[in-house]
Write an enzyme that holds these catalytic residues in place. Structure first.
Site, PDB file in Angstrom:
ATOM      1  N   CYS A 173      -5.826  -3.076   1.643  1.00 54.27           N
ATOM      2  CA  CYS A 173      -5.919  -3.317   2.871  1.00 54.27           C
ATOM      3  C   CYS A 173      -6.916  -3.223   3.730  1.00 54.27           C
ATOM      4  O   CYS A 173      -7.821  -4.311   3.816  1.00 54.27           O
ATOM      5  CB  CYS A 173      -5.144  -1.959   3.535  1.00 54.27           C
ATOM      6  SG  CYS A 173      -4.499  -2.015   5.409  1.00 54.27           S
ATOM      7  N   GLU A 187       0.624  -1.056  -0.097  1.00 56.02           N
ATOM      8  CA  GLU A 187      -0.225   0.166  -0.088  1.00 56.02           C
ATOM      9  C   GLU A 187       0.807   1.265  -0.062  1.00 56.02           C
ATOM     10  O   GLU A 187       1.902   1.312   0.529  1.00 56.02           O
ATOM     11  CB  GLU A 187      -0.845  -0.109   1.106  1.00 56.02           C
ATOM     12  CG  GLU A 187      -1.855   1.088   1.267  1.00 56.02           C
ATOM     13  CD  GLU A 187      -2.745   0.901   2.443  1.00 56.02           C
ATOM     14  OE1 GLU A 187      -3.814   1.352   2.453  1.00 56.02           O
ATOM     15  OE2 GLU A 187      -2.373   0.411   3.477  1.00 56.02           O
ATOM     16  N   LYS A 228      -9.458   2.487  -3.416  1.00 61.59           N
ATOM     17  CA  LYS A 228      -9.790   1.831  -2.001  1.00 61.59           C
ATOM     18  C   LYS A 228     -11.263   2.351  -1.749  1.00 61.59           C
ATOM     19  O   LYS A 228     -11.622   3.409  -1.477  1.00 61.59           O
ATOM     20  CB  LYS A 228      -8.875   2.172  -0.825  1.00 61.59           C
ATOM     21  CG  LYS A 228      -8.927   1.404   0.563  1.00 61.59           C
ATOM     22  CD  LYS A 228      -8.029   1.862   1.405  1.00 61.59           C
ATOM     23  CE  LYS A 228      -7.817   1.055   2.612  1.00 61.59           C
ATOM     24  NZ  LYS A 228      -6.868   1.439   3.338  1.00 61.59           N
TER      25      LYS A 228
END
Length: 280
Positions: A155, A44, A118
């Protein structure tokens, strides 16, 4: 003949500056290509520290355009050089005030196939991401790459089963999950959630975590990156919990059809009964 893809991931420590961080990942990519890897993914916001441990406007300086920013352009050159598909997670600025936690997917010929942004943005101690990022608005794309159909989930997204499923419905064979997760918060989930998602959705997952303690907080990123197959089994060993590592594994994509025929989870779905899952 088996449809085997040699895939790679990198878990890395922060070097202290963007230039050396990118250079380090370029060397890992070249090493992976020399060993026959055809696809690689990074952690990330790979070219920056995990600055979300603090809330400070100075850290907007890490943001850059995607795909026309310097890091993605450099990774396009790297993809052309190595002949690998590359998953490139960066801090994206779309326009003033519009920032996303993003991964670009670059094909083996250097073409940017698209991006994933994300969806789920945490806001808890040590992970102040809502300060920086808007929630993703680009759906759940799966990219038709030189190695097959590749998706991305970033994540904190991994805690939400809906996106894993949508990537499967969109045809993913391999999903990269670049992360920055630390000891003590949810470490015991790290080797539970992604294998469970691989089973439930019957594809391969590359789970990538940072490693080490960085300058903006005391989060201890514990590595232990891995590949997991559609049966929920690790492909080879899990990486170190304290050191950098390049992980390269052979993924037998024929297993996807075998598992889907045996377990038939997609056949037995009941979307007609699931309306309540999306009610606010």
């Amino acid at each position: 003949m088996a449809d085997v893809v040699r895939a790679a991931l990198v878990q890395a420590t922060w070097t202290g500056d963007t230039e050396s961080m990118i250079a380090k990942h370029e060397e890992y990519a070249r090493a992976a290509a020399a060993q026959g890897a055809k696809v690689i993914g990074f952690q990330e916001v790979f070219n920056a520290p995990y600055f979300c441990q603090v809330q400070d406007p100075e850290h907007y300086r890490w943001a850059e355009p995607v795909p026309d920013g310097p890091t993605v352009r450099r990774m396009q050159d790297l993809a052309r050089e190595t002949g690998m598909v590359i998953v490139v997670p960066v801090f994206e600025v779309e326009q003033s005030g519009f920032y996303y936690n993003t991964a670009a997917v670059i094909d083996a010929d250097g073409t940017v196939l698209g991006t994933y942004r994300k969806h789920h943005i945490p806001q808890v101690k040590g992970f102040w991401e809502k300060y920086y990022f808007k929630p993703g608005n680009a759906g759940w794309p799966v990219f038709d790459t030189a190695v097959g159909k590749v998706g991305v989930y970033i994540c904190y997204d991994r805690h939400f089963p809906e996106g894993w499923r949508q990537l499967g419905l969109n045809g993913a064979q391999l999903v990269y999950n670049p992360s920055a997760t630390s000891r003590g918060l949810s470490a015991y989930l790290w080797q539970l959630e992604q294998p469970a998602a691989a089973v439930a959705n019957e594809y391969f997952i590359a789970a990538i975590n940072r490693v080490g303690v960085e300058e903006y907080g005391d989060n201890d990123f514990y590595g232990t990156s891995y590949f997991v197959d559609p049966r929920g089994q690790f492909v080879g060993e899990v990486a170190s919990d304290s050191k950098e590592e390049l992980v390269i594994r052979d993924l037998d994509f024929d297993m996807i059809d075998e598992v889907r025929q045996q377990w038939a989870f997609y056949r037995d779905r009941r979307p007609d009964a699931y309306d309540g899952l999306v009610q606010p």
